[in-house]
Design an enzyme around this catalytic site. Structure first.
Site, PDB file in Angstrom:
ATOM      1  N   CYS A 130      28.871  49.627 -51.797  1.00 44.69           N
ATOM      2  CA  CYS A 130      29.693  49.168 -52.932  1.00 44.69           C
ATOM      3  C   CYS A 130      29.872  47.645 -52.955  1.00 44.69           C
ATOM      4  O   CYS A 130      29.718  47.008 -54.007  1.00 44.69           O
ATOM      5  CB  CYS A 130      31.039  49.880 -52.912  1.00 44.69           C
ATOM      6  N   HIS A 243      37.075  46.057 -55.216  1.00 42.67           N
ATOM      7  CA  HIS A 243      36.745  45.120 -54.132  1.00 42.67           C
ATOM      8  C   HIS A 243      36.578  43.713 -54.705  1.00 42.67           C
ATOM      9  O   HIS A 243      36.051  43.539 -55.805  1.00 42.67           O
ATOM     10  CB  HIS A 243      35.409  45.497 -53.478  1.00 42.67           C
TER      11      HIS A 243
HETATM   12  N1  LIG Z   1      34.971  55.409 -51.924  1.00 39.59           N
HETATM   13  C1  LIG Z   1      34.090  54.521 -52.342  1.00 39.59           C
HETATM   14  O1  LIG Z   1      34.423  53.511 -52.985  1.00 39.59           O
HETATM   15  C2  LIG Z   1      32.635  54.703 -52.063  1.00 39.59           C
HETATM   16  C3  LIG Z   1      31.741  53.789 -52.605  1.00 39.59           C
HETATM   17  C4  LIG Z   1      30.377  53.957 -52.363  1.00 39.59           C
HETATM   18  C5  LIG Z   1      29.948  55.014 -51.613  1.00 39.59           C
HETATM   19  N2  LIG Z   1      30.840  55.896 -51.102  1.00 39.59           N
HETATM   20  C6  LIG Z   1      30.316  57.029 -50.318  1.00 39.59           C
HETATM   21  O2  LIG Z   1      30.583  58.233 -51.028  1.00 39.59           O
HETATM   22  C7  LIG Z   1      30.827  59.294 -50.105  1.00 39.59           C
HETATM   23  C8  LIG Z   1      32.170  59.959 -50.411  1.00 39.59           C
HETATM   24  O3  LIG Z   1      33.194  59.005 -50.353  1.00 39.59           O
HETATM   25  P1  LIG Z   1      34.661  59.275 -50.913  1.00 39.59           P
HETATM   26  O4  LIG Z   1      35.331  57.963 -50.823  1.00 39.59           O
HETATM   27  O5  LIG Z   1      34.638  59.999 -52.223  1.00 39.59           O
HETATM   28  O6  LIG Z   1      35.246  60.274 -49.782  1.00 39.59           O
HETATM   29  P2  LIG Z   1      36.431  61.366 -49.893  1.00 39.59           P
HETATM   30  O7  LIG Z   1      37.426  60.961 -50.903  1.00 39.59           O
HETATM   31  O8  LIG Z   1      36.876  61.570 -48.498  1.00 39.59           O
HETATM   32  O9  LIG Z   1      35.686  62.683 -50.427  1.00 39.59           O
HETATM   33  C9  LIG Z   1      34.756  63.380 -49.648  1.00 39.59           C
HETATM   34  C10 LIG Z   1      34.181  64.535 -50.437  1.00 39.59           C
HETATM   35  O10 LIG Z   1      33.200  65.177 -49.631  1.00 39.59           O
HETATM   36  C11 LIG Z   1      33.501  66.565 -49.540  1.00 39.59           C
HETATM   37  N3  LIG Z   1      33.140  67.119 -48.252  1.00 39.59           N
HETATM   38  C12 LIG Z   1      33.577  66.737 -47.031  1.00 39.59           C
HETATM   39  N4  LIG Z   1      33.064  67.559 -46.074  1.00 39.59           N
HETATM   40  C13 LIG Z   1      32.284  68.444 -46.722  1.00 39.59           C
HETATM   41  C14 LIG Z   1      31.485  69.551 -46.297  1.00 39.59           C
HETATM   42  N5  LIG Z   1      31.388  69.902 -45.008  1.00 39.59           N
HETATM   43  N6  LIG Z   1      30.834  70.264 -47.247  1.00 39.59           N
HETATM   44  C15 LIG Z   1      30.924  69.935 -48.535  1.00 39.59           C
HETATM   45  N7  LIG Z   1      31.663  68.918 -49.005  1.00 39.59           N
HETATM   46  C16 LIG Z   1      32.330  68.176 -48.103  1.00 39.59           C
HETATM   47  C17 LIG Z   1      34.990  66.627 -49.725  1.00 39.59           C
HETATM   48  O11 LIG Z   1      35.328  67.940 -50.110  1.00 39.59           O
HETATM   49  P3  LIG Z   1      36.764  68.594 -49.688  1.00 39.59           P
HETATM   50  O12 LIG Z   1      37.772  68.006 -50.643  1.00 39.59           O
HETATM   51  O13 LIG Z   1      36.529  70.024 -49.893  1.00 39.59           O
HETATM   52  O14 LIG Z   1      37.012  68.192 -48.266  1.00 39.59           O
HETATM   53  C18 LIG Z   1      35.196  65.599 -50.825  1.00 39.59           C
HETATM   54  O15 LIG Z   1      34.853  66.163 -52.083  1.00 39.59           O
HETATM   55  C19 LIG Z   1      30.723  58.670 -48.715  1.00 39.59           C
HETATM   56  O16 LIG Z   1      29.405  58.837 -48.263  1.00 39.59           O
HETATM   57  C20 LIG Z   1      30.994  57.204 -48.975  1.00 39.59           C
HETATM   58  O17 LIG Z   1      30.406  56.366 -48.017  1.00 39.59           O
HETATM   59  C21 LIG Z   1      32.168  55.770 -51.307  1.00 39.59           C
END
Ligand SMILES: NC(=O)c1ccc[n+]([C@@H]2O[C@H](COP(=O)([O-])OP(=O)(O)OC[C@H]3O[C@@H](n4cnc5c(N)ncnc54)[C@H](OP(=O)(O)O)[C@@H]3O)[C@@H](O)[C@H]2O)c1
Length: 334
Positions: A130, A243
């Site tokens: 990001c 950010h």
């Molecule tokens: N946040 C950002 O700004 C951002 C920016 C760029 C990239 N990313 C990337 O995007 C990804 C997600 O980030 P996030 O910030 O959205 O995280 P998050 O809010 O913690 O959400 C994680 C998601 O993954 C699911 N998940 C976790 N364990 C799982 C499993 N075993 N099987 C299936 N689904 C599962 C969760 O489902 P449950 O609710 O069921 O646990 C939830 O929907 C990461 O790889 C991160 O590096 C994030």
């Protein structure tokens, strides 16, 4: 590619996943069918799409039958396990994690910069880090005009970049501090409320963090500029969303503030907000939920012979994640 594709969102209950569903709707992406996937914990939950409650299903190996495009945002280990399964089932994976970004067989794409790379995919396309994506929205147009050689940068990264749990951690810590209670923490190694943490991601033997090196490594791949150098300090700040990055960039060709403004004013996906005498510059509070990134504080760098300083702010849940992913999906339909 089916003109009305069956789209799956993996991690649909997360900070990014929720924005992906909202972005598909907002940009009127021609979704034929929408499948929402998350862990078994989320079965029974729903996410709103076009006014309807769509049920979240458990992610399993069979979940990708008939799916044309799968937007993954459930963390690197889920991407590594299920990304190749989804691609083998015939759908194109657009992955938000760092799992495949540096794989030479996987295009790493910011559509405004290297959208044409989408065509090179072999089933998986990666969405960049990001902070890198947001920074490149200003660096790349300047690079095209003046040839960037290297940058020095510091980031000010919002807690939503860590996910839904980190947003809750900041909220609860602010309450604890205000009420004079003991501060509890789970997500970050230190209290984030009323603090700044000079650590994003884990440390490498060089002393940089993994997050800090993404700017150079991913920047080189996206800009097709293998000599690009970046020295970055990434800092987590108690901001909910968007950010900010302070950048000093050095160029090959002579640069001026006027010429840089001219270039940046024409850059897609970027707005100039730069009236310092009125204290007008990009602020994360106001860039949050906006598609375009903003650049301001544009000035000659007094410590570089041919350099510019500028301040870029972008909503990392949008341009740094969900919006960029949906833009890649739009490229696939072109
Ligand atoms: N946040 C950002 O700004 C951002 C920016 C760029 C990239 N990313 C990337 O995007 C990804 C997600 O980030 P996030 O910030 O959205 O995280 P998050 O809010 O913690 O959400 C994680 C998601 O993954 C699911 N998940 C976790 N364990 C799982 C499993 N075993 N099987 C299936 N689904 C599962 C969760 O489902 P449950 O609710 O069921 O646990 C939830 O929907 C990461 O790889 C991160 O590096 C994030």
């Amino acid at each position: 590619m089916n003109r009305n594709p069956h789209v799956a969102v993996v991690g649909a209950t997360g900070a990014v996943g929720i924005e992906m569903v909202a972005t598909l709707e907002k940009r009127r992406f021609p979704v034929g069918k929408l499948t929402l996937l998350a862990s078994a914990r989320s079965v029974g939950k729903t996410v709103k799409y076009k006014g309807q409650d769509v049920a979240v299903q458990e992610l399993t190996k069979d979940a990708f039958k008939g799916v044309d495009i799968a937007l993954f945002s459930a963390g690197g280990s889920i991407s590594k396990e299920f990304g190749p399964i989804a691609a083998a089932a015939g759908c194109v994976v657009i992955d938000n994690s760092s799992a495949f970004r540096m794989d030479p067989n996987v295009p790493l794409v910011v559509p405004e910069i290297n959208g044409a790379d989408v065509k090179l995919h072999k089933g998986i396309i990666a969405n960049p880090n990001c902070t890198t994506a947001i920074s490149l929205m200003a660096i790349y147009p300047l690079h095209q005009a003046f040839g960037v050689t290297r940058i020095f940068a510091s980031s000010y990264q919002a807690v939503s970049g860590t996910g839904a749990k980190a947003i809750e951690e900041l909220r609860s810590q602010v309450g604890q501090v205000v009420r004079g209670e003991v501060v509890t923490r789970e997500v970050y190694p230190h209290q984030i409320a009323f603090n700044v943490l000079p650590q994003v991601d884990s440390f490498l033997p060089t002393g940089y963090t993994k997050e800090e090196m993404k700017m150079e490594n991913e920047g080189r791949k996206i800009m097709h500029h293998p000599k690009f150098r970046a020295s970055v300090t990434c800092v987590r700040v108690p901001v909910y969303r968007a950010h900010s990055v302070a950048i000093s960039a050095e160029f090959e060709k002579p640069v001026t503030v006027e010429a840089a403004r001219e270039v940046l004013s024409k850059a897609p996906g970027l707005d100039i907000v730069d009236t310092p005498e009125k204290s007008e510059y990009p602020l994360p509070l106001y860039v949050a939920e906006k598609d375009n990134c903003q650049v301001g504080r544009i000035r000659m760098d007094c410590a570089l012979d041919n350099g510019l300083c500028f301040w870029v702010v972008g909503d990392q849940l949008l341009k740094g994640a969900a919006l960029n992913a949906v833009q890649i999906a739009e490229e696939l339909l072109r």
